[in-house]
Design an enzyme around this catalytic site. Structure first.
Site, PDB file in Angstrom:
ATOM      1  N   CYS A  78      -5.695   2.792   3.180  1.00  0.00           N
ATOM      2  CA  CYS A  78      -5.142   1.599   2.321  1.00  0.00           C
ATOM      3  C   CYS A  78      -4.026   2.045   1.603  1.00  0.00           C
ATOM      4  CB  CYS A  78      -6.370   1.847   1.197  1.00  0.00           C
ATOM      5  SG  CYS A  78      -5.841   0.611  -0.146  1.00  0.00           S
TER       6      CYS A  78
ATOM      7  N   CYS B 292      -7.760   6.620  -0.295  1.00  0.00           N
ATOM      8  CA  CYS B 292      -8.119   6.102   0.935  1.00  0.00           C
ATOM      9  C   CYS B 292      -7.045   6.079   2.017  1.00  0.00           C
ATOM     10  CB  CYS B 292      -8.990   4.800   1.009  1.00  0.00           C
ATOM     11  SG  CYS B 292     -10.453   5.039  -0.191  1.00  0.00           S
TER      12      CYS B 292
ATOM     13  N   GLU C 189      -0.612  -6.695  -7.718  1.00  0.00           N
ATOM     14  CA  GLU C 189      -0.555  -8.172  -6.635  1.00  0.00           C
ATOM     15  C   GLU C 189      -1.974  -8.677  -7.238  1.00  0.00           C
ATOM     16  OE1 GLU C 189       0.695  -5.071  -3.004  1.00  0.00           O
ATOM     17  OE2 GLU C 189      -1.004  -6.374  -2.962  1.00  0.00           O
TER      18      GLU C 189
ATOM     19  N   CYS D  19      -4.666  -4.974   0.753  1.00  0.00           N
ATOM     20  CA  CYS D  19      -4.732  -4.033  -0.426  1.00  0.00           C
ATOM     21  C   CYS D  19      -3.432  -3.306  -0.707  1.00  0.00           C
ATOM     22  CB  CYS D  19      -5.888  -2.958  -0.117  1.00  0.00           C
ATOM     23  SG  CYS D  19      -6.302  -2.260  -1.623  1.00  0.00           S
TER      24      CYS D  19
ATOM     25  N   CYS E 126      -8.220 -13.033  -5.689  1.00  0.00           N
ATOM     26  CA  CYS E 126      -8.242 -11.503  -5.467  1.00  0.00           C
ATOM     27  C   CYS E 126      -7.303 -10.868  -6.474  1.00  0.00           C
ATOM     28  CB  CYS E 126      -7.879 -11.368  -3.997  1.00  0.00           C
ATOM     29  SG  CYS E 126      -7.967  -9.332  -3.657  1.00  0.00           S
TER      30      CYS E 126
ATOM     31  N   CYS F 131      -3.845   3.065  -7.352  1.00  0.00           N
ATOM     32  CA  CYS F 131      -5.287   3.808  -7.311  1.00  0.00           C
ATOM     33  C   CYS F 131      -5.337   5.285  -6.955  1.00  0.00           C
ATOM     34  CB  CYS F 131      -5.999   2.982  -5.798  1.00  0.00           C
ATOM     35  SG  CYS F 131      -7.589   3.209  -5.940  1.00  0.00           S
TER      36      CYS F 131
HETATM   37  N1  SAH Z   1     -11.048  -0.065  -4.583  1.00  0.00           N
HETATM   38  C1  SAH Z   1     -12.019  -0.973  -4.422  1.00  0.00           C
HETATM   39  C2  SAH Z   1     -11.478  -2.434  -4.040  1.00  0.00           C
HETATM   40  C3  SAH Z   1     -10.120  -2.498  -3.911  1.00  0.00           C
HETATM   41  S1  SAH Z   1      -9.954  -2.691  -2.033  1.00  0.00           S
HETATM   42  C4  SAH Z   1     -12.829  -0.680  -3.022  1.00  0.00           C
HETATM   43  O1  SAH Z   1     -12.501   0.199  -2.277  1.00  0.00           O
HETATM   44  O2  SAH Z   1     -13.564  -1.484  -2.516  1.00  0.00           O
HETATM   45  C5  SAH Z   1     -10.729  -3.992  -1.317  1.00  0.00           C
HETATM   46  C6  SAH Z   1     -11.268  -3.736   0.104  1.00  0.00           C
HETATM   47  O3  SAH Z   1     -10.129  -3.592   1.017  1.00  0.00           O
HETATM   48  C7  SAH Z   1     -11.899  -2.506   0.047  1.00  0.00           C
HETATM   49  O4  SAH Z   1     -12.977  -2.516   0.995  1.00  0.00           O
HETATM   50  C8  SAH Z   1     -10.960  -1.540   1.083  1.00  0.00           C
HETATM   51  O5  SAH Z   1     -11.492  -0.436   1.697  1.00  0.00           O
HETATM   52  C9  SAH Z   1     -10.374  -2.640   1.829  1.00  0.00           C
HETATM   53  N2  SAH Z   1      -8.988  -2.197   2.430  1.00  0.00           N
HETATM   54  C10 SAH Z   1      -8.094  -1.291   2.082  1.00  0.00           C
HETATM   55  N3  SAH Z   1      -6.993  -1.196   2.736  1.00  0.00           N
HETATM   56  C11 SAH Z   1      -7.371  -1.849   3.787  1.00  0.00           C
HETATM   57  C12 SAH Z   1      -6.665  -2.017   5.115  1.00  0.00           C
HETATM   58  N4  SAH Z   1      -5.655  -1.653   5.366  1.00  0.00           N
HETATM   59  N5  SAH Z   1      -7.356  -3.069   6.164  1.00  0.00           N
HETATM   60  C13 SAH Z   1      -8.672  -3.393   5.732  1.00  0.00           C
HETATM   61  N6  SAH Z   1      -9.081  -3.346   4.688  1.00  0.00           N
HETATM   62  C14 SAH Z   1      -8.630  -2.480   3.902  1.00  0.00           C
END
Ligand code: SAH
Length: 384
Positions: A140, A137, A113, A364, A126, A133
């Site tokens: 996410c 997490c 995306e 994300c 973005c 990934c």
């Molecule tokens: N892997 C990298 C970049 C991708 S995610 C990282 O973790 O930084 C970009 C940002 O979106 C990260 O800060 C991530 O923690 C956040 N993110 C992911 N899922 C999310 C969600 N459901 N709600 C809010 N932020 C989220």
């Protein structure tokens, strides 16, 4: 004609289930190597510069739009250096058309995306750095699916060029425009795909025809906190902004929210961040998704404030965008306000990220997750 943007691959054809090696593209190579490829085709090397200007300056890979190239040379040159890498699978818009999300299918069937966000003073793209990934997490959407593969440099750059093409063509409300900012906050962990991401940063920021000419200061690389890679990035002496996805100030909670914390603890991640700030003079952005009753306690705000006080840092609070089926939700407004107040009391600059794109699964990995869920009924080797 290599590939046509407007004609998506027929559904169900997934050549190697997202585990292939993308075809070579000029954005993978520095200009000198593009020249060598062109020479190898028996063409004068300056044609590499012409092709590069078409791609990085005019955002086109269409032979018919390359009137400065001899007719007979256009097809072989574009086939060798400008294969179409991404095919739009789905496009969604909101905010009156100024937020646009594209779900792309790669040549081997992986889904990634990108999101374009136009503001009065800037346009941010973005981008994804990986298909899926591996960081897992739990809040996410991308983290739930696991890693499919790294994107190539050109697959990353092509996401930005696609946005630039829309803007240059006046297809985004607000008149013609340019991409001013790039954030590596789409799918994937950019520092786990270090070489391709670093080359993409160079391609995005080197001037035309070497690259696209976006300012390094307007590029943000966001990471879960891969400490050795942060140190390596600091040594590149770039002026890009580092964002660290912290989400918790204490190891006990961060071990669960960002599992890689079991390898590199909060203190080590922050040390690496301060090393980056010292090497580059750039303020580090600390990302913190506020999750109701999970990480939004007043004491955690105080702990975070004490860790960051006096540092070259800024906190970006992100109201959680719940993934489908998630038991977690965004913090209550009162808890969010108190979190902000306590950070500010420690003298730490803090902003709350706007929630653009929510209604189009802006967070994300959510669009790719919903697309693979809707195709899950037709068994396919790469359906996770
Ligand atoms: N892997 C990298 C970049 C991708 S995610 C990282 O973790 O930084 C970009 C940002 O979106 C990260 O800060 C991530 O923690 C956040 N993110 C992911 N899922 C999310 C969600 N459901 N709600 C809010 N932020 C989220």
């Amino acid at each position: 004609m290599p590939l046509v943007l407007a004609s998506p691959r027929p559904a169900g054809r997934r050549p190697s289930g997202g585990r292939g090696r993308p075809p070579r593209h000029l954005a993978d190579l520095p200009l000198a190597e593009r020249r060598a490829v062109v020479a190898g085709l028996g063409e004068p090397p300056f044609r590499a510069t012409q092709l590069s200007r078409h791609f990085f300056g005019r955002y086109t890979d269409r032979p018919e739009e390359m009137s400065d190239l001899p007719l007979a040379a256009r097809e072989p040159l574009t086939q060798a250096l400008l294969p179409r890498l991404l095919t739009p699978e789905r496009e969604l818009a909101c905010d009156g058309g100024t937020t646009r999300k594209t779900l792309w299918r790669t040549f081997d069937g992986a889904l990634v995306e990108s999101v374009l966000m136009r503001y009065p003073d800037r346009v941010t793209m973005c981008v994804s750095s990986q298909a899926g990934c591996g960081m897992a997490c739990p809040f996410c959407a991308t983290g739930q699916a696991g890693l499919t593969r790294n994107l190539s440099t050109a697959e990353i750059v092509a996401q930005v060029v696609a946005g630039a093409r829309l803007l240059a063509g006046g297809q985004v409300p607000g008149g013609t425009g340019r991409v001013s900012n790039v954030v590596f906050m789409g799918m994937g962990e950019p520092l786990a795909n270090y070489a391709s991401v670093l080359a993409a940063v160079r391609r995005l920021t080197d001037p035309v025809p070497e690259g696209m000419g976006i300012s390094q200061r307007s590029v943000t690389v966001s990471t879960v906190g891969l400490v050795p890679a942060i140190a390596r990035l600091a040594a590149e002496r770039l002026s890009v902004t580092l964002a660290v996805s912290l989400h918790a100030p204490d190891d006990e909670l961060r071990d669960t929210l960002v599992p890689v914390n079991r390898r590199w603890k909060v203190a080590e991640v922050l040390d690496a961040a301060w090393g980056y700030a010292a090497a580059t003079g750039r303020r580090v952005s600390i990302e913190y998704a506020l999750i109701k009753d999970i990480n939004d306690h007043a004491w955690r705000a105080d702990l975070l404030g004490s860790l960051l006080a006096g540092r070259l840092a800024h906190v970006n609070l992100i109201p959680l965008n719940p993934t489908p089926g998630s038991k977690w939700t965004a913090s209550r407004p009162a808890a969010q306000r108190e979190f902000v107040r306590r950070l500010e009391a420690h003298g730490v600059p803090v902003t709350v990220r706007d929630t653009r794109g929510r209604e189009i699964d802006g967070a994300c990995g959510q669009l790719a997750a919903s697309a693979s869920a809707s195709s899950a009924s037709s068994p396919s080797p790469d359906t996770r």
